[in-house]
Design a protein around this motif. Structure first.
Motif, PDB file in Angstrom:
ATOM      1  N   HIS A   1     -18.788 -11.690   5.677  1.00  0.00           N
ATOM      2  CA  HIS A   1     -17.607 -12.556   5.518  1.00  0.00           C
ATOM      3  C   HIS A   1     -16.996 -12.412   4.124  1.00  0.00           C
ATOM      4  O   HIS A   1     -16.323 -13.318   3.642  1.00  0.00           O
ATOM      5  N   GLY A   2     -17.234 -11.259   3.503  1.00  0.00           N
ATOM      6  CA  GLY A   2     -16.681 -11.005   2.179  1.00  0.00           C
ATOM      7  C   GLY A   2     -15.731  -9.825   2.175  1.00  0.00           C
ATOM      8  O   GLY A   2     -15.660  -9.101   1.170  1.00  0.00           O
ATOM      9  N   THR A   3     -15.007  -9.625   3.286  1.00  0.00           N
ATOM     10  CA  THR A   3     -14.144  -8.458   3.446  1.00  0.00           C
ATOM     11  C   THR A   3     -12.699  -8.868   3.654  1.00  0.00           C
ATOM     12  O   THR A   3     -12.416  -9.839   4.356  1.00  0.00           O
ATOM     13  N   ALA A   4     -11.779  -8.103   3.062  1.00  0.00           N
ATOM     14  CA  ALA A   4     -10.345  -8.252   3.340  1.00  0.00           C
ATOM     15  C   ALA A   4      -9.767  -6.866   3.616  1.00  0.00           C
ATOM     16  O   ALA A   4      -9.961  -5.943   2.826  1.00  0.00           O
ATOM     17  N   ALA A   5      -9.096  -6.721   4.756  1.00  0.00           N
ATOM     18  CA  ALA A   5      -8.402  -5.481   5.099  1.00  0.00           C
ATOM     19  C   ALA A   5      -6.902  -5.719   4.921  1.00  0.00           C
ATOM     20  O   ALA A   5      -6.347  -6.663   5.487  1.00  0.00           O
ATOM     21  N   LEU A   6      -6.259  -4.851   4.148  1.00  0.00           N
ATOM     22  CA  LEU A   6      -4.852  -5.050   3.802  1.00  0.00           C
ATOM     23  C   LEU A   6      -4.059  -3.782   4.067  1.00  0.00           C
ATOM     24  O   LEU A   6      -4.572  -2.672   3.935  1.00  0.00           O
ATOM     25  N   GLY A   7      -2.806  -3.957   4.412  1.00  0.00           N
ATOM     26  CA  GLY A   7      -1.858  -2.851   4.463  1.00  0.00           C
ATOM     27  C   GLY A   7      -0.985  -2.896   3.223  1.00  0.00           C
ATOM     28  O   GLY A   7      -0.324  -3.901   2.954  1.00  0.00           O
ATOM     29  N   GLU A   8      -1.000  -1.838   2.431  1.00  0.00           N
ATOM     30  CA  GLU A   8      -0.199  -1.781   1.202  1.00  0.00           C
ATOM     31  C   GLU A   8       0.845  -0.683   1.337  1.00  0.00           C
ATOM     32  O   GLU A   8       0.531   0.434   1.759  1.00  0.00           O
ATOM     33  N   ASN A   9       2.061  -1.014   0.967  1.00  0.00           N
ATOM     34  CA  ASN A   9       3.155  -0.057   1.114  1.00  0.00           C
ATOM     35  C   ASN A   9       3.428   0.670  -0.205  1.00  0.00           C
ATOM     36  O   ASN A   9       3.634   0.042  -1.235  1.00  0.00           O
ATOM     37  N   HIS A  10       3.396   2.003  -0.136  1.00  0.00           N
ATOM     38  CA  HIS A  10       3.741   2.828  -1.292  1.00  0.00           C
ATOM     39  C   HIS A  10       4.764   3.860  -0.848  1.00  0.00           C
ATOM     40  O   HIS A  10       4.509   4.654   0.055  1.00  0.00           O
ATOM     41  N   GLU A  11       5.932   3.815  -1.471  1.00  0.00           N
ATOM     42  CA  GLU A  11       6.970   4.804  -1.196  1.00  0.00           C
ATOM     43  C   GLU A  11       7.278   4.906   0.302  1.00  0.00           C
ATOM     44  O   GLU A  11       7.510   5.986   0.837  1.00  0.00           O
ATOM     45  N   GLY A  12       7.265   3.754   0.986  1.00  0.00           N
ATOM     46  CA  GLY A  12       7.613   3.752   2.399  1.00  0.00           C
ATOM     47  C   GLY A  12       6.458   4.044   3.339  1.00  0.00           C
ATOM     48  O   GLY A  12       6.631   4.017   4.563  1.00  0.00           O
ATOM     49  N   TYR A  13       5.273   4.328   2.796  1.00  0.00           N
ATOM     50  CA  TYR A  13       4.102   4.597   3.634  1.00  0.00           C
ATOM     51  C   TYR A  13       3.133   3.424   3.538  1.00  0.00           C
ATOM     52  O   TYR A  13       2.950   2.822   2.478  1.00  0.00           O
ATOM     53  N   GLU A  14       2.478   3.118   4.659  1.00  0.00           N
ATOM     54  CA  GLU A  14       1.506   2.033   4.699  1.00  0.00           C
ATOM     55  C   GLU A  14       0.101   2.614   4.541  1.00  0.00           C
ATOM     56  O   GLU A  14      -0.308   3.505   5.293  1.00  0.00           O
ATOM     57  N   TYR A  15      -0.618   2.121   3.539  1.00  0.00           N
ATOM     58  CA  TYR A  15      -1.968   2.588   3.276  1.00  0.00           C
ATOM     59  C   TYR A  15      -2.958   1.467   3.581  1.00  0.00           C
ATOM     60  O   TYR A  15      -2.670   0.284   3.372  1.00  0.00           O
ATOM     61  N   LEU A  16      -4.141   1.847   4.044  1.00  0.00           N
ATOM     62  CA  LEU A  16      -5.193   0.875   4.338  1.00  0.00           C
ATOM     63  C   LEU A  16      -6.049   0.652   3.093  1.00  0.00           C
ATOM     64  O   LEU A  16      -6.612   1.604   2.537  1.00  0.00           O
TER      65      LEU A  16
ATOM     66  N   SER B   1      -8.109   7.527  -2.257  1.00  0.00           N
ATOM     67  CA  SER B   1      -7.924   8.832  -1.632  1.00  0.00           C
ATOM     68  C   SER B   1      -7.033   9.706  -2.506  1.00  0.00           C
ATOM     69  O   SER B   1      -6.284   9.216  -3.365  1.00  0.00           O
ATOM     70  N   GLU B   2      -7.102  11.017  -2.268  1.00  0.00           N
ATOM     71  CA  GLU B   2      -6.282  11.950  -3.046  1.00  0.00           C
ATOM     72  C   GLU B   2      -4.797  11.702  -2.817  1.00  0.00           C
ATOM     73  O   GLU B   2      -3.993  11.753  -3.758  1.00  0.00           O
ATOM     74  N   ARG B   3      -4.414  11.421  -1.566  1.00  0.00           N
ATOM     75  CA  ARG B   3      -2.977  11.233  -1.295  1.00  0.00           C
ATOM     76  C   ARG B   3      -2.452   9.968  -1.967  1.00  0.00           C
ATOM     77  O   ARG B   3      -1.303   9.933  -2.403  1.00  0.00           O
ATOM     78  N   LEU B   4      -3.289   8.937  -2.081  1.00  0.00           N
ATOM     79  CA  LEU B   4      -2.845   7.727  -2.769  1.00  0.00           C
ATOM     80  C   LEU B   4      -2.733   7.990  -4.270  1.00  0.00           C
ATOM     81  O   LEU B   4      -1.783   7.531  -4.915  1.00  0.00           O
ATOM     82  N   GLN B   5      -3.680   8.721  -4.819  1.00  0.00           N
ATOM     83  CA  GLN B   5      -3.607   9.046  -6.239  1.00  0.00           C
ATOM     84  C   GLN B   5      -2.353   9.872  -6.555  1.00  0.00           C
ATOM     85  O   GLN B   5      -1.691   9.636  -7.563  1.00  0.00           O
ATOM     86  N   GLU B   6      -2.035  10.810  -5.657  1.00  0.00           N
ATOM     87  CA  GLU B   6      -0.828  11.613  -5.848  1.00  0.00           C
ATOM     88  C   GLU B   6       0.419  10.744  -5.757  1.00  0.00           C
ATOM     89  O   GLU B   6       1.362  10.896  -6.536  1.00  0.00           O
ATOM     90  N   ASP B   7       0.408   9.814  -4.791  1.00  0.00           N
ATOM     91  CA  ASP B   7       1.560   8.926  -4.603  1.00  0.00           C
ATOM     92  C   ASP B   7       1.758   8.059  -5.836  1.00  0.00           C
ATOM     93  O   ASP B   7       2.883   7.881  -6.323  1.00  0.00           O
ATOM     94  N   GLU B   8       0.663   7.516  -6.383  1.00  0.00           N
ATOM     95  CA  GLU B   8       0.760   6.615  -7.534  1.00  0.00           C
ATOM     96  C   GLU B   8       1.148   7.358  -8.815  1.00  0.00           C
ATOM     97  O   GLU B   8       1.682   6.746  -9.750  1.00  0.00           O
ATOM     98  N   SER B   9       0.866   8.678  -8.849  1.00  0.00           N
ATOM     99  CA  SER B   9       1.176   9.448 -10.055  1.00  0.00           C
ATOM    100  C   SER B   9       2.629   9.906 -10.106  1.00  0.00           C
ATOM    101  O   SER B   9       3.108  10.381 -11.131  1.00  0.00           O
TER     102      SER B   9
END
Length: 566
Positions: free
Chosen positions: A469-484, A557-565
């Motif tokens: 009971h210590g978990t949160a699953a979220l959808g975060e939007n970066h540059e129009g894409y939804e990441y888990l 993930s690599e794709r999130l790191q690339e997106d954030e950079s």
């Protein structure tokens, strides 16, 4: 039963009664009051409030759970003030939620006790309720049923609290609703509750409803339950309590705890009603609890899954008296992505949903298509809309939001105002209600819908060092894409985070065919939750962005790191 317009009327008609009606266990000592005791203590507090307040002034209740808390609540009623039930702010630390609510409510007074430190609220007058003087000459102020009784602050973002305006009429109507579903004269004689009094389920379900229905309620602190879950069942056993209420996580905690005490002496045959609500009801939790405690005399049909929300005062629906629980197995993908119910073609892709019963008399419940505002057919998913006497007056100082959420109209009905709950669900052919999620929490990845609670229920078991009971699953939007994104509490002794990250990814891939783009491990007991244990996902998302989480380790993930950079 005599009908009352307000709880002031109720207590005035019963104030001569001296039989025990409400008790609190503190350090294993039982303190008990009658209606007469409650009236006397409430009058003394009201007399002190009257010296510095005007009718409709807001008053913070910053006390720990106990009989003084209840007297303070009624003291606000008697003084004509609007109560704001809260909790004691921590010592030597700013509680931003309390501070935000204090400012939003523009409170004039805070009710505390003589042992409390409240330097964090320097600009408000404090009244020590355990030090007020008796006042036999005080004359209480009568209130209209339409007046605001209290502000129930919901568990949204700490930066933007929302105070639900609950009227005296709302309180009476909802207590009548609760009584009609759960109370039976001669069968329900004692209640047992530990949910905190600043929570609507603890206040209305555990305190006001027993006072209304005239049965003795026994209370104790939620901290006691958290540290010793089986204390709740021991109190039920000792006092032969017939009615209780708990959030779903409490069932799991008791099942886990009983494994450490296999020789415990319990007789739970006295329980006639165990209301399960305040957070999504899980079929697995109910089944495990029944399997574990049936040998201690628990009647499986005594568990009552329910649905409610603060905006409807508290209670909306539950099964009828002595009915069997209904658990429906449905096809997971059809439910999530096509918004309709289909019986599963195989066992691997099924999802078990628990019925929250039928709406109580007085509620008009509709399941509505969120795009067309047209009521959908049974077994089709939509937003839950409600109307009826328990629907509250709206949010404090938020007229635009009230217009949107409290004055919704069906496409073919411009007369009836409905409350848009934000909850998703459906009804079956017998009008039984099933909850499937929250509109704003749904995660959409590559055009496919995922309910966060489904992901959370799987992730929490991925590794032994993860906190249940210590978990949160979220959808975060970066540059129009939804990441888990997964936020997960870990045990204090956890060290090999790479193994934990891999275990979480493995179960998500196996169950959902997904890859998490960010996994954030945080300290034990630090995940933002409501007072009843419900994950505050929107607050989690905000806390992640403003870097206020107690982070232990992060994987991206690599794709999130690339997106954030970029």
């Amino acid at each position: 039963m005599t009908q009352f317009e307000t709880f002031i009327d109720l207590l005035q008609q019963r104030k001569s009664e001296q039989k025990p009606i409400i008790s609190f266990i503190d350090d294993d000592q039982l303190q008990t009051w009658s209606y007469q005791d409650l009236d006397i203590h409430a009058r003394n507090i009201a007399a002190e409030l009257r010296k510095t307040t005007l009718p409709n002034d807001r008053v913070l209740i910053l006390l720990p759970p106990g009989l003084d808390y209840i007297a303070s609540y009624f003291g606000c009623f008697y003084a004509g003030c609007i109560a704001v039930p809260l909790y004691p702010p921590p010592r030597n630390k700013i509680d931003y939620r309390v501070e935000a609510i204090y400012k939003d409510a523009q409170a004039k007074v805070a009710l505390i006790n003589s042992s409390m430190k409240t330097e964090n609220l320097p600009d408000i007058k404090k009244i020590e309720v355990d030090a007020v003087s008796p006042d036999k000459n005080f004359k209480l102020l009568q209130r209209s049923p339409n007046d605001i009784a209290f502000l129930q602050y919901t568990s949204g973002s700490t930066a933007s609290p929302k105070g639900v305006m609950v009227s005296h009429r709302n309180l009476i109507a909802n207590c009548q609703a609760i009584q009609s579903k759960f109370y039976r004269k001669g069968i329900i004689e004692y209640g047992c509750f530990w949910i905190p009094p600043f929570h609507d389920m603890g206040l209305i379900g555990g305190i006001l409803s027993p006072l209304y229905a005239h049965y003795h309620t026994i209370l104790f602190s939620p901290k006691k339950f958290i540290h010793e879950p089986l204390f709740w069942l021991k109190v039920i056993n000792e006092y032969r309590a017939n009615l209780t209420a708990i959030p779903n996580f409490a069932l799991d905690m008791c099942v886990n705890e009983i494994e450490k005490q296999p020789t415990i002496d319990l007789d739970l045959s006295c329980i006639k009603v165990m209301v399960n609500g305040s957070e999504p009801v899980r079929a697995a939790s109910i089944k495990n609890f029944i399997t574990t405690f049936e040998k201690y005399g628990l009647n499986p049909d005594a568990i009552y899954p329910s649905y409610g929300l603060a905006e409807a005062t508290l209670f909306v629906s539950a099964k009828n008296w002595a009915e069997k629980n209904k658990i429906l197995s449905v096809h997971k993908e059809t439910l999530i992505n096509k918004n309709r119910i289909q019986m599963p073609p195989d066992q691997d892709r099924r999802l078990q949903l628990v019925s929250c019963g039928t709406p109580v008399k007085g509620f008009d419940l509709k399941i509505v298509n969120i795009t067309s505002n047209i009521e959908v057919q049974p077994l089709e998913i939509g937003e839950i809309w409600l109307s009826g006497p328990s629907i509250t007056l709206g949010y404090w100082k938020k007229p635009e939001l009230n217009l949107t959420l409290y004055h919704a109209h069906l496409a073919n009905d411009n007369e009836t105002n409905y409350l848009k709950t934000g909850d998703l669900g459906f009804v079956d052919e017998d009008n039984n209600l099933y909850i499937t999620g929250r509109i704003k929490d749904v995660i959409i990845i590559y055009g496919k819908n995922y309910y966060p609670q489904d992901i959370e229920n799987i992730v929490q078991y991925a590794h032994a060092n993860l906190i249940l009971h210590g978990t949160a699953a979220l959808g975060e939007n970066h540059e129009g894409y939804e990441y888990l994104t997964i936020i997960q509490e870990v045990h204090r002794h956890a060290r090999d985070f790479k193994i934990i990250f891999n275990a979480i990814q493995a179960v998500i891939a196996q169950e959902f065919g997904l890859v998490a783009d960010k996994i954030v491990l945080i300290s034990q007991s630090s995940l933002p939750k409501t007072s009843s244990g419900k994950v505050r996902r929107q607050t989690c998302k905000q806390s992640l962005h403003d870097q206020s989480l107690k982070i232990v380790s992060v994987w991206k993930s690599e794709r999130l790191q690339e997106d954030e950079s970029r």
